[in-house]
Design a protein around this motif. Structure first.
Motif, PDB file in Angstrom:
ATOM      1  N   THR A  18      40.077  42.619  33.132  1.00  8.12           N
ATOM      2  CA  THR A  18      39.824  41.574  34.136  1.00  8.12           C
ATOM      3  C   THR A  18      39.070  40.408  33.493  1.00  8.12           C
ATOM      4  OG1 THR A  18      39.665  43.326  35.786  1.00  8.12           O
ATOM      5  CG2 THR A  18      38.822  41.169  36.415  1.00  8.12           C
ATOM      6  N   VAL A  19      38.009  40.739  32.760  1.00  5.37           N
ATOM      7  CA  VAL A  19      37.211  39.683  32.120  1.00  5.37           C
ATOM      8  C   VAL A  19      38.076  38.922  31.112  1.00  5.37           C
ATOM      9  CG1 VAL A  19      35.237  39.230  30.592  1.00  5.37           C
ATOM     10  CG2 VAL A  19      35.007  40.868  32.466  1.00  5.37           C
ATOM     11  N   THR A  20      38.863  39.645  30.319  1.00  6.35           N
ATOM     12  CA  THR A  20      39.687  38.979  29.300  1.00  6.35           C
ATOM     13  C   THR A  20      40.661  37.993  29.950  1.00  6.35           C
ATOM     14  OG1 THR A  20      39.593  41.007  27.996  1.00  6.35           O
ATOM     15  CG2 THR A  20      41.226  39.386  27.322  1.00  6.35           C
ATOM     16  N   ALA A  21      41.373  38.465  30.992  1.00  8.70           N
ATOM     17  CA  ALA A  21      42.372  37.607  31.645  1.00  8.70           C
ATOM     18  C   ALA A  21      41.707  36.368  32.258  1.00  8.70           C
ATOM     19  CB  ALA A  21      43.121  38.406  32.710  1.00  8.70           C
ATOM     20  N   CYS A  22      40.573  36.587  32.943  1.00  5.32           N
ATOM     21  CA  CYS A  22      39.925  35.468  33.649  1.00  5.32           C
ATOM     22  C   CYS A  22      39.274  34.485  32.686  1.00  5.32           C
ATOM     23  CB  CYS A  22      38.899  36.008  34.642  1.00  5.32           C
ATOM     24  SG  CYS A  22      39.685  36.894  35.997  1.00  5.32           S
ATOM     25  N   PRO A 207      34.122  41.863  45.933  1.00  2.00           N
ATOM     26  CA  PRO A 207      35.349  42.404  46.565  1.00  2.00           C
ATOM     27  C   PRO A 207      36.568  41.513  46.346  1.00  2.00           C
ATOM     28  CG  PRO A 207      33.682  41.814  48.221  1.00  2.00           C
ATOM     29  CD  PRO A 207      33.023  41.694  46.893  1.00  2.00           C
ATOM     30  N   PHE A 208      36.344  40.224  46.092  1.00  2.00           N
ATOM     31  CA  PHE A 208      37.477  39.321  45.877  1.00  2.00           C
ATOM     32  C   PHE A 208      38.246  39.669  44.599  1.00  2.00           C
ATOM     33  CE2 PHE A 208      35.310  36.436  48.876  1.00  2.00           C
ATOM     34  CZ  PHE A 208      36.382  36.194  49.711  1.00  2.00           C
ATOM     35  N   VAL A 209      37.571  40.300  43.624  1.00  2.00           N
ATOM     36  CA  VAL A 209      38.244  40.630  42.361  1.00  2.00           C
ATOM     37  C   VAL A 209      39.331  41.672  42.623  1.00  2.00           C
ATOM     38  CG1 VAL A 209      37.951  41.593  40.041  1.00  2.00           C
ATOM     39  CG2 VAL A 209      36.221  40.061  40.978  1.00  2.00           C
ATOM     40  N   TYR A 210      38.989  42.727  43.333  1.00  2.00           N
ATOM     41  CA  TYR A 210      39.979  43.767  43.605  1.00  2.00           C
ATOM     42  C   TYR A 210      41.036  43.265  44.582  1.00  2.00           C
ATOM     43  CZ  TYR A 210      41.895  48.435  44.124  1.00  2.00           C
ATOM     44  OH  TYR A 210      42.742  49.512  44.119  1.00  2.00           O
ATOM     45  N   ARG A 211      40.589  42.462  45.561  1.00  2.00           N
ATOM     46  CA  ARG A 211      41.572  41.901  46.509  1.00  2.00           C
ATOM     47  C   ARG A 211      42.573  41.021  45.775  1.00  2.00           C
ATOM     48  NH1 ARG A 211      38.369  39.355  51.374  1.00  2.00           N
ATOM     49  NH2 ARG A 211      40.426  38.674  52.032  1.00  2.00           N
ATOM     50  N   ALA A 212      42.096  40.311  44.769  1.00  2.00           N
ATOM     51  CA  ALA A 212      43.004  39.466  43.983  1.00  2.00           C
ATOM     52  C   ALA A 212      44.043  40.342  43.281  1.00  2.00           C
ATOM     53  CB  ALA A 212      42.214  38.651  42.954  1.00  2.00           C
ATOM     54  N   THR A 213      43.588  41.483  42.719  1.00  2.00           N
ATOM     55  CA  THR A 213      44.518  42.400  42.044  1.00  2.00           C
ATOM     56  C   THR A 213      45.564  42.917  43.041  1.00  2.00           C
ATOM     57  OG1 THR A 213      42.599  43.136  40.792  1.00  2.00           O
ATOM     58  CG2 THR A 213      44.596  44.430  40.514  1.00  2.00           C
ATOM     59  N   LEU A 214      45.102  43.286  44.227  1.00  2.00           N
ATOM     60  CA  LEU A 214      46.014  43.856  45.231  1.00  2.00           C
ATOM     61  C   LEU A 214      47.083  42.853  45.660  1.00  2.00           C
ATOM     62  CD1 LEU A 214      43.466  45.748  47.533  1.00  2.00           C
ATOM     63  CD2 LEU A 214      45.027  46.751  45.869  1.00  2.00           C
ATOM     64  N   SER A 218      45.181  35.812  40.481  1.00  2.00           N
ATOM     65  CA  SER A 218      44.072  35.849  39.544  1.00  2.00           C
ATOM     66  C   SER A 218      42.790  35.527  40.300  1.00  2.00           C
ATOM     67  CB  SER A 218      44.277  34.814  38.435  1.00  2.00           C
ATOM     68  OG  SER A 218      43.067  34.667  37.720  1.00  2.00           O
ATOM     69  N   PRO A 219      41.694  36.252  40.043  1.00  2.00           N
ATOM     70  CA  PRO A 219      40.419  35.881  40.669  1.00  2.00           C
ATOM     71  C   PRO A 219      40.028  34.448  40.321  1.00  2.00           C
ATOM     72  CG  PRO A 219      40.235  38.019  39.581  1.00  2.00           C
ATOM     73  CD  PRO A 219      41.568  37.447  39.191  1.00  2.00           C
ATOM     74  N   MET A 220      40.613  33.891  39.266  1.00  2.00           N
ATOM     75  CA  MET A 220      40.309  32.515  38.877  1.00  2.00           C
ATOM     76  C   MET A 220      40.899  31.501  39.856  1.00  2.00           C
ATOM     77  SD  MET A 220      38.300  32.759  36.479  1.00  2.00           S
ATOM     78  CE  MET A 220      38.105  31.052  36.023  1.00  2.00           C
ATOM     79  N   ASN A 221      41.830  31.965  40.718  1.00  2.00           N
ATOM     80  CA  ASN A 221      42.418  31.052  41.707  1.00  2.00           C
ATOM     81  C   ASN A 221      41.779  31.213  43.080  1.00  2.00           C
ATOM     82  OD1 ASN A 221      44.091  30.165  39.719  1.00  2.00           O
ATOM     83  ND2 ASN A 221      45.801  31.476  40.304  1.00  2.00           N
ATOM     84  N   ILE A 222      40.703  32.004  43.131  1.00  2.00           N
ATOM     85  CA  ILE A 222      39.999  32.245  44.399  1.00  2.00           C
ATOM     86  C   ILE A 222      38.561  31.785  44.230  1.00  2.00           C
ATOM     87  CG2 ILE A 222      39.220  34.047  45.988  1.00  2.00           C
ATOM     88  CD1 ILE A 222      41.582  35.745  45.004  1.00  2.00           C
TER      89      ILE A 222
END
Ligand SMILES: Nc1ncnc2c1ncn2[C@@H]1O[C@H](COP(=O)(O)OP(=O)(O)OP(=O)(O)O)[C@@H](O)[C@H]1O
Ligand SMILES: [Mg+2]
Length: 273
Positions: A18-22, A207-214, A218-222
Motif C-alpha cells: 500500500t505504501v509503495t503504490a501510494c 478506514p478509507f485505505v481498506y475501503r479504497a482497496t475494496l 487508490s487511497p491517493m484519489n481519496i
C-alpha cells in the motif's frame, strides 16, 4: 541521479505494498519518473493496487530469463504516464529469480527512471535477500506499533545491515491517536527509538485505505488522513524541503474543543473461564 528504494518489513501485512503504490503515485504526480518493481514473486499484488491486473503480458521473471525485453514487461499507468510497474510473476517461486539477473534489471531501470521502488516480500528469507544488491540506494522499513512487528522489523534491519544495505528509515503504519493518548499503543517516535532508526513517516489506521482497496481505487484519489501521510513520506523521500513536520499522533496536547469530542476507550475485559 536515480534512486532505488527497498520497501521491506519483518512481519507480513503491515502495509508495504500500500505504501509503495501510494508513495509511487505521489512521486509521479510531483513530476518524477517512477518505476515500481513488485518483488513479491509468486504473490503479486501491485498490479491490483494500481488497477493494472488486466494489462500484464510479461513479468519480472520473463525479463530475468530473457523471454522478453524489459520495455515489453513495463506497464504504464493509463492516467499517470510517469508511473510504471514491473509486475511479479504470479505462479513462480522466489528462488527462480536469480539475484544477478535482478541486479542487472535494476541497473537498467535506474537509467530509465528517476526513482525505483521495490515492494519486498515479508520475511527475511531468500525471497528478500535475493533482492538486495549494490544498486539499492535507500531502505524503508514499514512497522506497525506492536511488539511482534517491532521484533520482526529488528530482524529485518539486521539482515539489511549484514547485506551492506544503507541504514533503513522507519514508517510506522496503522497508528491510532486515541490508543496512543491512552497509553495502550506505542507512538511512532517510540517505535523508531526502540528500533534505533530514523522516523520517516507516520500513518494513521485509516478506514478509507481498506475501503479504497475494496472499491478498486487508490487511497491517493481519496481525501483522507492516510493520503496526506503518503504524500508527506514521498516528499521526504524526494528530499523536497519544507515538508510538514511529523504529526506526532497521540503525543500532542489537544485543544479544549478537540478534548470535548475525543472518543473514550472501552475497557478491555478479560474473560476468565
Ligand atoms: N494505514 C492503513 N489503514 C488501514 N488499512 C491499511 C493501512 N495500511 C494498510 N492497510 C490495509 O492492510 C492490508 C495489508 O496491506 P498491504 O497488502 O499493503 O501489506 P503488505 O505488507 O504489503 O502485505 P504482504 O506482507 O502480504 O505483502 C490491506 O488490506 C490494506 O488495505
Ligand atoms: Mg505486499
Amino acid at each position: 541521479m536515480s534512486t532505488a528504494w527497498i520497501i521491506a518489513s519483518g512481519k507480513g501485512g503491515v502495509g508495504k505494498s500500500t505504501v509503495t503504490a501510494c508513495v509511487g503515485l505521489a512521486m509521479a504526480r510531483e513530476g518524477r519518473r517512477v518505476c515500481i518493481i513488485d518483488g513479491d514473486v509468486g504473490l503479486r499484488d501491485q498490479d491490483a493496487l494500481l488497477g493494472l491486473e488486466n494489462n500484464i503480458v510479461f513479468d519480472l521473471l520473463d525479463v530475468a530469463e530473457g523471454h522478453c525485453r524489459l520495455e515489453q514487461a513495463l506497464i504504464c499507468l493509463p492516467d499517470e504516464a510517469r508511473l510504471s510497474l514491473l509486475p511479479a510473476s504470479q505462479f513462480a517461486r522466489a528462488k527462480e529469480l536469480k539475484p544477478g539477473a535482478f541486479r542487472r534489471i535494476l541497473a537498467r531501470l535506474k537509467r530509465l527512471f528517476d526513482v525505483v521502488l521495490i515492494d519486498c516480500p515479508a520475511g527475511i528469507e531468500r525471497s528478500l535477500r535475493g533482492l538486495l544488491n549494490e544498486e539499492i540506494n535507500a531502505c524503508v522499513l514499514i512497522c506497525t506499533p506492536d511488539d511482534i512487528c517491532i521484533r520482526n522489523a529488528e530482524r529485518t534491519a539486521g539482515v539489511l545491515e549484514s547485506k551492506g544495505m544503507p541504514r533503513p528509515r522507519v514508517v510506522v503504519n496503522r497508528l491510532d491517536d486515541t490508543l496512543i493518548r491512552e497509553g495502550e499503543m506505542y507512538s511512532a517516535a517510540t517505535v523508531a527509538a526502540t528500533l534505533d532508526l530514523e522516523l520517516l513517516g507516520e500513518i494513521l489506521d485509516d478506514p478509507f485505505v481498506y475501503r479504497a482497496t475494496l472499491t478498486h481505487q487508490s487511497p491517493m484519489n481519496i481525501k483522507c488522513d492516510a493520503q496526506a501521510a503518503f504524500k508527506r513520506i514521498a516528499f521526504r523521500m524526494m528530499d523536497i524541503p519544507g515538508v510538514d513536520p511529523l504529526p506526532g499522533y497521540g503525543t500532542r496536547k489537544l485543544s479544549w474543543f478537540r478534548r470535548l469530542f475525543q472518543p473514550t476507550l472501552k475497557e478491555v475485559k478479560r474473560i476468565d473461564r
